[in-house]
Motif scaffolding. Structure first.
Motif, PDB file in Angstrom:
ATOM      1  N   MET A  52       0.827  -1.215   0.000  1.00  0.00           N
ATOM      2  CA  MET A  52       0.000   0.000   0.000  1.00  0.00           C
ATOM      3  C   MET A  52       0.859   1.262   0.000  1.00  0.00           C
ATOM      4  O   MET A  52       0.452   2.307  -0.503  1.00  0.00           O
ATOM      5  CB  MET A  52      -0.916  -0.002   1.227  1.00  0.00           C
ATOM      6  N   LEU A  53       2.086   1.149   0.531  1.00  0.00           N
ATOM      7  CA  LEU A  53       2.955   2.321   0.586  1.00  0.00           C
ATOM      8  C   LEU A  53       3.260   2.839  -0.815  1.00  0.00           C
ATOM      9  O   LEU A  53       3.217   4.057  -1.056  1.00  0.00           O
ATOM     10  CB  LEU A  53       4.263   1.974   1.319  1.00  0.00           C
ATOM     11  N   PHE A  54       3.570   1.927  -1.745  1.00  0.00           N
ATOM     12  CA  PHE A  54       3.883   2.358  -3.100  1.00  0.00           C
ATOM     13  C   PHE A  54       2.687   3.050  -3.760  1.00  0.00           C
ATOM     14  O   PHE A  54       2.840   4.051  -4.474  1.00  0.00           O
ATOM     15  CB  PHE A  54       4.327   1.164  -3.956  1.00  0.00           C
ATOM     16  N   GLU A  55       1.480   2.519  -3.516  1.00  0.00           N
ATOM     17  CA  GLU A  55       0.285   3.145  -4.084  1.00  0.00           C
ATOM     18  C   GLU A  55       0.084   4.556  -3.520  1.00  0.00           C
ATOM     19  O   GLU A  55      -0.278   5.484  -4.250  1.00  0.00           O
ATOM     20  CB  GLU A  55      -0.954   2.288  -3.788  1.00  0.00           C
TER      21      GLU A  55
ATOM     22  N   LEU B  10       2.478   6.495  -2.338  1.00  0.00           N
ATOM     23  CA  LEU B  10       3.528   7.344  -2.895  1.00  0.00           C
ATOM     24  C   LEU B  10       3.153   7.802  -4.307  1.00  0.00           C
ATOM     25  O   LEU B  10       3.357   8.964  -4.668  1.00  0.00           O
ATOM     26  CB  LEU B  10       4.858   6.589  -2.913  1.00  0.00           C
ATOM     27  N   SER B  11       2.602   6.884  -5.101  1.00  0.00           N
ATOM     28  CA  SER B  11       2.169   7.256  -6.457  1.00  0.00           C
ATOM     29  C   SER B  11       1.068   8.309  -6.403  1.00  0.00           C
ATOM     30  O   SER B  11       1.057   9.261  -7.195  1.00  0.00           O
ATOM     31  CB  SER B  11       1.666   6.019  -7.204  1.00  0.00           C
ATOM     32  N   LEU B  12       0.148   8.140  -5.479  1.00  0.00           N
ATOM     33  CA  LEU B  12      -0.928   9.115  -5.332  1.00  0.00           C
ATOM     34  C   LEU B  12      -0.384  10.462  -4.871  1.00  0.00           C
ATOM     35  O   LEU B  12      -0.836  11.521  -5.345  1.00  0.00           O
ATOM     36  CB  LEU B  12      -1.960   8.591  -4.327  1.00  0.00           C
ATOM     37  N   PHE B  13       0.584  10.450  -3.977  1.00  0.00           N
ATOM     38  CA  PHE B  13       1.208  11.694  -3.511  1.00  0.00           C
ATOM     39  C   PHE B  13       1.845  12.446  -4.680  1.00  0.00           C
ATOM     40  O   PHE B  13       1.672  13.668  -4.828  1.00  0.00           O
ATOM     41  CB  PHE B  13       2.261  11.368  -2.449  1.00  0.00           C
ATOM     42  N   LEU B  14       2.570  11.738  -5.536  1.00  0.00           N
ATOM     43  CA  LEU B  14       3.174  12.375  -6.703  1.00  0.00           C
ATOM     44  C   LEU B  14       2.108  12.917  -7.651  1.00  0.00           C
ATOM     45  O   LEU B  14       2.286  13.969  -8.278  1.00  0.00           O
ATOM     46  CB  LEU B  14       4.077  11.385  -7.439  1.00  0.00           C
TER      47      LEU B  14
ATOM     48  N   GLU C 113      -7.590  10.642   3.038  1.00  0.00           N
ATOM     49  CA  GLU C 113      -7.251   9.598   4.011  1.00  0.00           C
ATOM     50  C   GLU C 113      -5.904   8.956   3.669  1.00  0.00           C
ATOM     51  O   GLU C 113      -5.076   8.702   4.558  1.00  0.00           O
ATOM     52  CB  GLU C 113      -8.346   8.536   4.031  1.00  0.00           C
ATOM     53  N   ARG C 114      -5.675   8.709   2.389  1.00  0.00           N
ATOM     54  CA  ARG C 114      -4.420   8.070   1.989  1.00  0.00           C
ATOM     55  C   ARG C 114      -3.241   9.015   2.148  1.00  0.00           C
ATOM     56  O   ARG C 114      -2.139   8.589   2.506  1.00  0.00           O
ATOM     57  CB  ARG C 114      -4.539   7.546   0.559  1.00  0.00           C
ATOM     58  N   LEU C 115      -3.464  10.318   1.914  1.00  0.00           N
ATOM     59  CA  LEU C 115      -2.409  11.290   2.184  1.00  0.00           C
ATOM     60  C   LEU C 115      -2.109  11.338   3.674  1.00  0.00           C
ATOM     61  O   LEU C 115      -0.937  11.395   4.089  1.00  0.00           O
ATOM     62  CB  LEU C 115      -2.819  12.670   1.674  1.00  0.00           C
ATOM     63  N   GLY C 116      -3.174  11.292   4.483  1.00  0.00           N
ATOM     64  CA  GLY C 116      -2.981  11.294   5.930  1.00  0.00           C
ATOM     65  C   GLY C 116      -2.210  10.074   6.398  1.00  0.00           C
ATOM     66  O   GLY C 116      -1.360  10.166   7.294  1.00  0.00           O
ATOM     67  N   ALA C 117      -2.479   8.924   5.785  1.00  0.00           N
ATOM     68  CA  ALA C 117      -1.758   7.699   6.139  1.00  0.00           C
ATOM     69  C   ALA C 117      -0.278   7.818   5.791  1.00  0.00           C
ATOM     70  O   ALA C 117       0.586   7.340   6.536  1.00  0.00           O
ATOM     71  CB  ALA C 117      -2.380   6.506   5.411  1.00  0.00           C
ATOM     72  N   LEU C 118      -0.009   8.472   4.664  1.00  0.00           N
ATOM     73  CA  LEU C 118       1.382   8.656   4.251  1.00  0.00           C
ATOM     74  C   LEU C 118       2.105   9.600   5.213  1.00  0.00           C
ATOM     75  O   LEU C 118       3.257   9.358   5.602  1.00  0.00           O
ATOM     76  CB  LEU C 118       1.421   9.201   2.820  1.00  0.00           C
TER      77      LEU C 118
ATOM     78  N   ALA D 247      10.467   9.491  -3.654  1.00  0.00           N
ATOM     79  CA  ALA D 247       9.388   8.645  -4.160  1.00  0.00           C
ATOM     80  C   ALA D 247       9.591   8.335  -5.639  1.00  0.00           C
ATOM     81  O   ALA D 247       9.382   7.192  -6.074  1.00  0.00           O
ATOM     82  CB  ALA D 247       8.042   9.341  -3.948  1.00  0.00           C
ATOM     83  N   ARG D 248       9.997   9.343  -6.408  1.00  0.00           N
ATOM     84  CA  ARG D 248      10.231   9.093  -7.835  1.00  0.00           C
ATOM     85  C   ARG D 248      11.355   8.082  -8.019  1.00  0.00           C
ATOM     86  O   ARG D 248      11.276   7.197  -8.875  1.00  0.00           O
ATOM     87  CB  ARG D 248      10.555  10.412  -8.541  1.00  0.00           C
ATOM     88  N   ARG D 249      12.401   8.222  -7.222  1.00  0.00           N
ATOM     89  CA  ARG D 249      13.517   7.280  -7.324  1.00  0.00           C
ATOM     90  C   ARG D 249      13.080   5.874  -6.929  1.00  0.00           C
ATOM     91  O   ARG D 249      13.377   4.892  -7.610  1.00  0.00           O
ATOM     92  CB  ARG D 249      14.661   7.755  -6.429  1.00  0.00           C
ATOM     93  N   LEU D 250      12.348   5.767  -5.826  1.00  0.00           N
ATOM     94  CA  LEU D 250      11.907   4.469  -5.324  1.00  0.00           C
ATOM     95  C   LEU D 250      10.972   3.783  -6.309  1.00  0.00           C
ATOM     96  O   LEU D 250      11.108   2.590  -6.603  1.00  0.00           O
ATOM     97  CB  LEU D 250      11.216   4.654  -3.973  1.00  0.00           C
ATOM     98  N   LEU D 251      10.018   4.538  -6.855  1.00  0.00           N
ATOM     99  CA  LEU D 251       9.051   3.946  -7.782  1.00  0.00           C
ATOM    100  C   LEU D 251       9.722   3.553  -9.098  1.00  0.00           C
ATOM    101  O   LEU D 251       9.373   2.532  -9.701  1.00  0.00           O
ATOM    102  CB  LEU D 251       7.907   4.924  -8.033  1.00  0.00           C
ATOM    103  N   ALA D 252      10.691   4.378  -9.537  1.00  0.00           N
ATOM    104  CA  ALA D 252      11.406   4.040 -10.769  1.00  0.00           C
ATOM    105  C   ALA D 252      12.217   2.766 -10.582  1.00  0.00           C
ATOM    106  O   ALA D 252      12.250   1.892 -11.468  1.00  0.00           O
ATOM    107  CB  ALA D 252      12.314   5.194 -11.174  1.00  0.00           C
TER     108      ALA D 252
END
Length: 294
Positions: free
Chosen positions: A1-4, A6-10, A34-39, A68-73
Motif C-alpha cells: 500500500m505504501l507504493f500506491e 507514494l504514487s498518489l502523492f506524486l 485519508e491516503r495522504l494522511g496515512a502517508l 518517491a520518484r527514485r523508489l518507484l522508478a
C-alpha cells in the motif's frame, strides 16, 4: 500500500490538488485525503501545506518527491526485469529537448524506438528553456551548452558548431555580408532565452574577436520558429549546424561568413544523478547517442 500512496502523492503534486488527483485516479476526495494522511502518519511529517485554494510542498514533502520518484522508478525497473526478462523493457520515459532538434531529429528516433519496444511509453517535453529535471520527474534532457545545475550527469553527443545562415530569397534581395560588422545593416532573426535576447553575436578569426550588436523585427523563444522565419526569407539567423545541416545540403539555406567562427555550444544529454538509472532509460539513452551524435 505504501507504493500506491507514494504514487498518489506524486499525482497530487503533479495535478496541484487533491480533488484533481482524485479525478485522475478515480478516487473520492475523502479517500485521497485519508491516503495522504496515512502517508504523513507513516513518515511522521506534514508533506503538504493546504489552503482552500492551493497546496504547496513542505520541506519534508520536497524530500519525499525526489525519493518517491527514485523508489518507484527502481521498483518498476525491478518488476520489468523479473516479469519480462532482460530482452524486453517496459514503462514510461520522460524526456525533454529543444524544440527544433526535438521535432526534426529526435522524434523520428523516438518513433522507431516505440515501434521496436511496444511496452514503452514516451512523455516528450519540447522547450528551449531550462527545466527542473528532478522536480518534474524528467529522465533525460537533450540540451545545448553548459547547464546551471551542476548535479546532473552529462553525456556529450556532438561538438556544437554554429553557423550564420540565410535563405537564397533573402540574399537575392539584400547585400551579402562579407564581414561580421556588416550584419548591423541586415535584418537578423533573434533568439530569446527567458528575459534575455541574443543580440550580441560574437565571431573569431585569426586570433581576433569581433562582437556585433544586431537587430531585427523578428524575435522568438522557439528555435524552430527562428529556422522557419529564416527559411521563409525574413532574415539572417544563427543556428546550430545539426539543426540546419539538411537545409544547407539541400540549398534551402546558405551559410554566411564562413571565414569567421562562432563560439561552439556542445549538444549534451543530461540526466539526474544520485540514483540508479532505470534499464528502459539506459536503453533509450544509448539509442539516442548512437543516432543523434554527429
Amino acid at each position: 500500500m505504501l507504493f500506491e500512496n507514494l504514487s498518489l502523492f506524486l499525482l497530487i503534486v503533479e495535478k496541484g490538488g487533491l480533488s484533481a488527483a482524485g479525478r485522475e485516479a478515480g478516487l473520492s476526495p475523502t479517500s485521497v485525503s485519508e491516503r495522504l494522511g496515512a502517508l504523513e502518519k507513516h513518515y511522521g511529517a506534514t508533506l503538504l501545506s493546504r489552503t482552500t485554494r492551493s497546496i504547496s510542498l513542505t520541506d519534508e514533502g520536497r524530500v519525499l518527491v525526489e525519493g518517491a520518484r527514485r523508489l518507484l522508478a527502481d521498483a518498476e525497473s525491478i518488476k520489468s526485469t523479473i516479469k519480462l526478462g532482460s530482452e524486453q523493457i517496459s514503462g514510461l520515459v520522460r524526456l525533454s529537448a529543444p524544440v527544433d532538434l526535438g521535432r526534426n531529429r529526435l522524434v523520428p528516433i523516438l518513433d522507431q524506438f516505440l515501434e521496436a519496444n511496444p511496452n514503452i511509453s514516451i512523455d516528450l517535453n519540447l522547450t528551449d528553456g531550462f527545466l527542473d529535471l528532478t522536480g518534474l520527474g524528467i529522465d533525460i534532457a537533450i540540451r545545448y551548452g553548459a547547464l546551471p545545475d551542476s548535479t546532473l550527469k552529462v553525456r556529450k553527443l556532438s561538438e556544437g558548431r554554429r553557423v550564420v545562415c540565410a535563405s537564397p530569397s533573402y540574399l537575392s534581395a539584400h547585400e551579402i555580408p562579407e564581414h561580421p560588422s556588416e550584419l548591423v545593416h541586415q535584418q537578423c532573426i533573434l533568439m530569446r532565452f527567458g528575459n534575455s535576447i541574443h543580440r550580441e553575436w560574437q565571431f573569431h578569426s585569426q586570433g581576433r574577436t569581433f562582437k556585433v550588436l544586431v537587430s531585427g523585427r523578428r524575435i522568438a523563444n522557439d528555435g524552430d520558429q527562428v529556422r522557419q522565419w529564416c527559411l521563409a526569407g525574413h532574415g539572417i539567423c544563427i543556428k546550430s549546424y545539426i539543426d540546419v545541416r539538411e537545409d544547407l545540403e539541400a540549398g534551402r539555406l546558405v551559410e554566411l561568413l564562413g571565414d569567421y567562427s562562432l563560439p561552439g555550444v556542445d549538444l549534451q544529454m543530461v540526466y539526474p544523478s544520485g540514483h540508479a538509472t532505470p534499464h528502459r532509460v539506459k536503453i533509450l539513452m544509448n539509442e539516442i547517442s548512437s543516432k543523434l551524435a554527429v
